[in-house]
Enzyme design. Structure first.
Site, PDB file in Angstrom:
ATOM      1  N   ASP A   4       2.700  13.814 -10.371  1.00  0.00           N
ATOM      2  CA  ASP A   4       3.196  12.652  -9.654  1.00  0.00           C
ATOM      3  C   ASP A   4       4.217  11.940 -10.536  1.00  0.00           C
ATOM      4  O   ASP A   4       3.991  11.782 -11.736  1.00  0.00           O
ATOM      5  CB  ASP A   4       2.025  11.721  -9.327  1.00  0.00           C
ATOM      6  CG  ASP A   4       2.366  10.747  -8.216  1.00  0.00           C
ATOM      7  OD1 ASP A   4       3.396  10.929  -7.550  1.00  0.00           O
ATOM      8  OD2 ASP A   4       1.581   9.796  -8.019  1.00  0.00           O
TER       9      ASP A   4
ATOM     10  N   HIS B 189       9.904   0.086  -7.620  1.00  0.00           N
ATOM     11  CA  HIS B 189       8.458   0.189  -7.824  1.00  0.00           C
ATOM     12  C   HIS B 189       8.110   0.095  -9.311  1.00  0.00           C
ATOM     13  O   HIS B 189       7.186  -0.637  -9.693  1.00  0.00           O
ATOM     14  CB  HIS B 189       7.932   1.508  -7.255  1.00  0.00           C
ATOM     15  CG  HIS B 189       6.495   1.779  -7.593  1.00  0.00           C
ATOM     16  ND1 HIS B 189       5.460   1.075  -7.016  1.00  0.00           N
ATOM     17  CD2 HIS B 189       5.914   2.664  -8.454  1.00  0.00           C
ATOM     18  CE1 HIS B 189       4.303   1.521  -7.510  1.00  0.00           C
ATOM     19  NE2 HIS B 189       4.553   2.480  -8.383  1.00  0.00           N
TER      20      HIS B 189
ATOM     21  N   GLU C 236      -0.353   4.361  -2.145  1.00  0.00           N
ATOM     22  CA  GLU C 236       1.008   4.591  -2.629  1.00  0.00           C
ATOM     23  C   GLU C 236       1.660   5.552  -1.651  1.00  0.00           C
ATOM     24  O   GLU C 236       1.260   6.717  -1.563  1.00  0.00           O
ATOM     25  CB  GLU C 236       1.011   5.152  -4.064  1.00  0.00           C
ATOM     26  CG  GLU C 236       0.418   4.176  -5.069  1.00  0.00           C
ATOM     27  CD  GLU C 236       0.849   4.410  -6.515  1.00  0.00           C
ATOM     28  OE1 GLU C 236       1.170   5.565  -6.870  1.00  0.00           O
ATOM     29  OE2 GLU C 236       0.875   3.418  -7.288  1.00  0.00           O
TER      30      GLU C 236
ATOM     31  N   GLU D 155       4.307   7.997  -0.602  1.00  0.00           N
ATOM     32  CA  GLU D 155       5.170   8.858  -1.407  1.00  0.00           C
ATOM     33  C   GLU D 155       5.657  10.045  -0.586  1.00  0.00           C
ATOM     34  O   GLU D 155       5.089  10.371   0.456  1.00  0.00           O
ATOM     35  CB  GLU D 155       4.390   9.398  -2.618  1.00  0.00           C
ATOM     36  CG  GLU D 155       3.647   8.326  -3.409  1.00  0.00           C
ATOM     37  CD  GLU D 155       3.190   8.799  -4.773  1.00  0.00           C
ATOM     38  OE1 GLU D 155       3.558   9.925  -5.171  1.00  0.00           O
ATOM     39  OE2 GLU D 155       2.470   8.044  -5.444  1.00  0.00           O
TER      40      GLU D 155
ATOM     41  N   ASP E 123      -1.070   8.436  -2.296  1.00  0.00           N
ATOM     42  CA  ASP E 123      -1.772   8.546  -3.575  1.00  0.00           C
ATOM     43  C   ASP E 123      -2.659   7.305  -3.728  1.00  0.00           C
ATOM     44  O   ASP E 123      -2.310   6.342  -4.401  1.00  0.00           O
ATOM     45  CB  ASP E 123      -0.719   8.622  -4.686  1.00  0.00           C
ATOM     46  CG  ASP E 123      -1.333   8.712  -6.067  1.00  0.00           C
ATOM     47  OD1 ASP E 123      -2.412   9.316  -6.190  1.00  0.00           O
ATOM     48  OD2 ASP E 123      -0.729   8.175  -7.008  1.00  0.00           O
TER      49      ASP E 123
ATOM     50  N   ARG F  26      -6.773  -0.030  -8.164  1.00  0.00           N
ATOM     51  CA  ARG F  26      -5.980  -0.732  -9.186  1.00  0.00           C
ATOM     52  C   ARG F  26      -6.827  -1.297 -10.308  1.00  0.00           C
ATOM     53  O   ARG F  26      -6.377  -1.370 -11.462  1.00  0.00           O
ATOM     54  CB  ARG F  26      -5.187  -1.869  -8.533  1.00  0.00           C
ATOM     55  CG  ARG F  26      -4.212  -1.433  -7.480  1.00  0.00           C
ATOM     56  CD  ARG F  26      -3.115  -0.562  -8.064  1.00  0.00           C
ATOM     57  NE  ARG F  26      -2.179  -0.148  -7.018  1.00  0.00           N
ATOM     58  CZ  ARG F  26      -1.288   0.830  -7.171  1.00  0.00           C
ATOM     59  NH1 ARG F  26      -1.213   1.490  -8.314  1.00  0.00           N
ATOM     60  NH2 ARG F  26      -0.486   1.144  -6.192  1.00  0.00           N
TER      61      ARG F  26
ATOM     62  N   GLN G 149      -7.880   1.653 -12.499  1.00  0.00           N
ATOM     63  CA  GLN G 149      -6.673   2.161 -13.154  1.00  0.00           C
ATOM     64  C   GLN G 149      -6.206   1.243 -14.292  1.00  0.00           C
ATOM     65  O   GLN G 149      -5.875   1.712 -15.386  1.00  0.00           O
ATOM     66  CB  GLN G 149      -5.568   2.288 -12.099  1.00  0.00           C
ATOM     67  CG  GLN G 149      -4.244   2.812 -12.604  1.00  0.00           C
ATOM     68  CD  GLN G 149      -3.137   2.698 -11.546  1.00  0.00           C
ATOM     69  OE1 GLN G 149      -3.391   2.360 -10.396  1.00  0.00           O
ATOM     70  NE2 GLN G 149      -1.911   2.993 -11.943  1.00  0.00           N
TER      71      GLN G 149
ATOM     72  N   LYS H 296      -7.204   7.240  -9.728  1.00  0.00           N
ATOM     73  CA  LYS H 296      -6.396   7.932  -8.725  1.00  0.00           C
ATOM     74  C   LYS H 296      -6.974   9.300  -8.349  1.00  0.00           C
ATOM     75  O   LYS H 296      -6.623   9.839  -7.304  1.00  0.00           O
ATOM     76  CB  LYS H 296      -4.968   8.131  -9.234  1.00  0.00           C
ATOM     77  CG  LYS H 296      -4.124   6.846  -9.221  1.00  0.00           C
ATOM     78  CD  LYS H 296      -2.807   7.065  -9.938  1.00  0.00           C
ATOM     79  CE  LYS H 296      -1.874   5.871  -9.831  1.00  0.00           C
ATOM     80  NZ  LYS H 296      -1.151   5.810  -8.558  1.00  0.00           N
TER      81      LYS H 296
ATOM     82  N   THR I 115      -6.194  12.163  -2.969  1.00  0.00           N
ATOM     83  CA  THR I 115      -4.767  12.056  -2.671  1.00  0.00           C
ATOM     84  C   THR I 115      -4.575  12.748  -1.326  1.00  0.00           C
ATOM     85  O   THR I 115      -4.930  13.926  -1.190  1.00  0.00           O
ATOM     86  CB  THR I 115      -3.929  12.772  -3.747  1.00  0.00           C
ATOM     87  OG1 THR I 115      -4.261  12.239  -5.029  1.00  0.00           O
ATOM     88  CG2 THR I 115      -2.436  12.583  -3.493  1.00  0.00           C
TER      89      THR I 115
ATOM     90  N   GLU J 245       2.357  -4.352  -4.543  1.00  0.00           N
ATOM     91  CA  GLU J 245       3.703  -4.931  -4.492  1.00  0.00           C
ATOM     92  C   GLU J 245       3.863  -5.843  -3.278  1.00  0.00           C
ATOM     93  O   GLU J 245       4.404  -6.943  -3.377  1.00  0.00           O
ATOM     94  CB  GLU J 245       4.749  -3.814  -4.433  1.00  0.00           C
ATOM     95  CG  GLU J 245       4.834  -2.979  -5.696  1.00  0.00           C
ATOM     96  CD  GLU J 245       5.706  -1.743  -5.479  1.00  0.00           C
ATOM     97  OE1 GLU J 245       6.923  -1.823  -5.719  1.00  0.00           O
ATOM     98  OE2 GLU J 245       5.159  -0.701  -5.051  1.00  0.00           O
TER      99      GLU J 245
END
Lengths: 411, 411
Positions: free
Chosen positions: A112, A119, A205, A207, A239, A243, A246, A259, A263, A364
């Site tokens: 990844d 970002h 996420e 992606e 993904d 948080r 992580q 993570k 996925t 975000e």
């Protein structure tokens, strides 16, 4: 536009100019490969008479390389657009509501990247507020890491909220001097002691993933110009990211359990050939990348993602602004000699643009939880609740729509 | 000691109390599974009449789980120790000098930990001299990351020196104000601009790897007590590391190309059963780990590694001091719900003890190049030269020797 005789295919986003590949099963039948057209899948082993498509994953087909991919695509286009072939092909069309879609590839290695300038900047500000948001290496190479291939799941698979080790209260909500933080200090170590529990900051996420078909040999880097020789196509990826887990675990070796629990990838892989009309130059790069990363062709992609939370659009991240393009990611992935295998998957990292509704992650969109989203049902979300369903789609200006990646959080 | 009728087996380190599993081929024949005894391998498919051993990897056998592993081991021990079975078994012994050993497993996912307190402290001091060497999370969980499964190679495979992006001069050798550093500054970015070239700081990491056999389901963590139900055995690992590439790329997502070019593993996997006499309690842990990481049994291992550079011993790292034990690594790997597959490999991270000759990497042994090793041939080494051969072995106090992991650097 290439017209198809398949009812409803033209204009559906899954017309004869698209034709993504997947793996499906019907009832208790064995999984086999198909191409999606409108609301149907074409049973490829039956329609093309090639046993490579009777395999339970696309890997053996992907391993054959670009000439074989092009030949198969030509034959499928002919079958689905030539009225004279209708009688021959129609018996091999299966309505999508009768099939179960499977993980289309056996994922070999999953890597990844972190290719959106916006970002990376946003995350840097949130996770390391005292530092420059972009690390010194960011503009010199597409930063990436390896994820867990074994937990890549197909769109629609429920995602269990992970438990793990995290600090006792999320930084965004807790006072840094509150009593929870002082309870149990590690000997000599700074900061609060962690607790075990379900993630309370479960995020997404959005992606774009790139699926490798043709392998390469160990010790032989793959140049950006060889991108279409090795990469078969693209699929949307979510993904999922805990948080809180992580943030605690990721120094100094990067994301791991926060993570690796799941996925999600789309069930249908769009061949690069279908994206020809969406190819655009990538953004200008300053400083210019080192020669091994120099672009040889346009592999920016004019795609707009759409992220839905329980059906409501919460973001529209623009893919065409991604600073590092997928040919550059491939070159970085292999520059030290790492080999490619059929079924390798690498993803772009979160797609985020500069606008407030252009970010592909909740951390975000909600400014680390400080500005929760207000949904039309009156509820708010800083991060995901149990039962929340996230769907990511994407479209080109020409009307091609990438197959969705969807997942619902179970407790 | 269990005595074997196989000539030379007793006392060789590969006697009837060891019996590691590998995959071998003879001439142009198909790879198949074997058990090593002395200077021979027993052809398992032929000797046991079980086709699972005719597969090109051990994965199908590993997937069967512990009862099947125990049953196979009993049968092999009987064949190789009972003189009455000699006539039956002897035709299936193949001298090792006639076989080619293969990668014994198809590696599913490869994860690497960071379990030596001394190694983590040494590396922290070298890579982040201005900070506390241990990150706040280190004593709370075994920190790990995913590596590249597709570039795990079997012992004896040559390793090509990787090229990649790195800062123009290694910090240990260059003046930080020298002219090379000022040549090309990124706009607005701090520090020097990178260059492309062969790694000039190529290093080793002597580690112990753990091979997963029995799978687990996604969403279901594996407790430390279930370690022997899932892990089949151990193999020595050398996690080759290009320190200059790694130092530049690894923030903030961890090591990537600086390690993904090759990871060597031994050709023979020692079953956990053979290590029973070497089991010891792991070191005391303060603070005590959270309950999900609490040890349920002794899985420290009394093993001393030996690292040779061109035949000369340069380090003897003690494995019994490793702060985090492999049952704890497994619990951390799966705590968020990540599933296990047969063929998953996870490694301990560099094994380093407190003594000056107990470190499993050159960056530690040479204090980041500041104190090069002086070899008996009069040459010195800060990092690896082309042509250098590294061999890692390990032994228990009882005389069992783990199969070597060996690799030579090619330009």
């Amino acid at each position: 536009m290439t017209r198809s005789w398949v009812p409803g295919a033209d204009g559906s986003g899954f017309g004869a100019d698209h034709l993504p590949y997947g793996v499906f099963s019907v009832g208790g039948g064995a999984p086999r490969a198909g191409v999606r057209i409108g609301a149907y899948t074409l049973d490829l082993a039956a329609a093309l008479g090639d046993d490579v498509f009777a395999a339970p994953t696309l890997n053996p087909f992907l391993a054959r390389g670009r000439p074989a991919w092009a030949a198969a695509r030509s034959r499928v286009i002919e079958l689905l657009t030539d009225d004279a072939r209708r009688a021959e092909a129609e018996p091999h069309l299966v309505p999508l509501d009768r099939v179960r879609t499977r993980l289309p590839i056996e994922v070999a290695d999953y890597a990844d990247f972190y290719c959106s300038l916006e970002h990376a900047t946003n995350l840097g500000r949130i996770l390391r507020p005292a530092e420059e948001p972009l690390k010194p290496n960011w503009r010199h190479l597409p930063v990436g890491y390896h994820g867990r291939a074994g937990t890549v799941v197909v769109s629609g698979t429920p995602v269990a909220r992970p438990s793990g080790q995290r600090l006792p209260a999320p930084p965004a909500r807790a006072s840094s001097t509150g009593p929870t933080f002082a309870k149990r200090l590690p000997p000599g170590g700074p900061g609060p002691a962690p607790v075990y529990g379900p993630s309370v900051r479960l995020d997404i996420e959005a992606e774009l993933g790139f699926v490798v078909g043709a392998p390469s040999r160990i010790g032989e880097p793959v140049a950006p110009g060889a991108f279409p020789d090795h990469v078969f196509g693209v699929a949307l990826v979510n993904d999922w990211s805990a948080r809180d887990i992580q943030a605690w675990e990721y120094v100094p070796l990067g994301p791991f359990g926060g993570k690796s629990f799941a996925t999600s990838m789309a069930a249908w892989i769009t061949p690069l050939d279908a994206l020809e009309p969406a190819r655009v130059p990538g953004p200008a790069q300053e400083p210019p990348p080192l020669p091994y990363l120099a672009r040889a062709a346009d592999w920016g992609l004019d795609l707009t993602l759409e992220v839905r939370l329980n059906g409501e659009v919460i973001a529209r991240p623009p893919y065409d602004r991604m600073y590092w393009t997928p040919d550059q990611m491939l070159a970085q992935l292999t520059v030290t000699g790492a080999s490619l295998r059929p079924g390798d998957l690498y993803a772009s990292g979160t797609v985020s643009g500069p606008g407030p509704s252009e970010c592909g992650s909740l951390i975000e969109l909600t400014r680390n939880g400080a500005a929760p989203l207000r949904l039309t049902d009156g509820t708010t979300r800083a991060f995901l609740d149990d039962g929340d369903e996230i769907t990511v789609t994407a479209a080109t200006p020409g009307g091609l729509t990438l197959a969705e990646v969807r997942g619902m959080i179970s407790p």
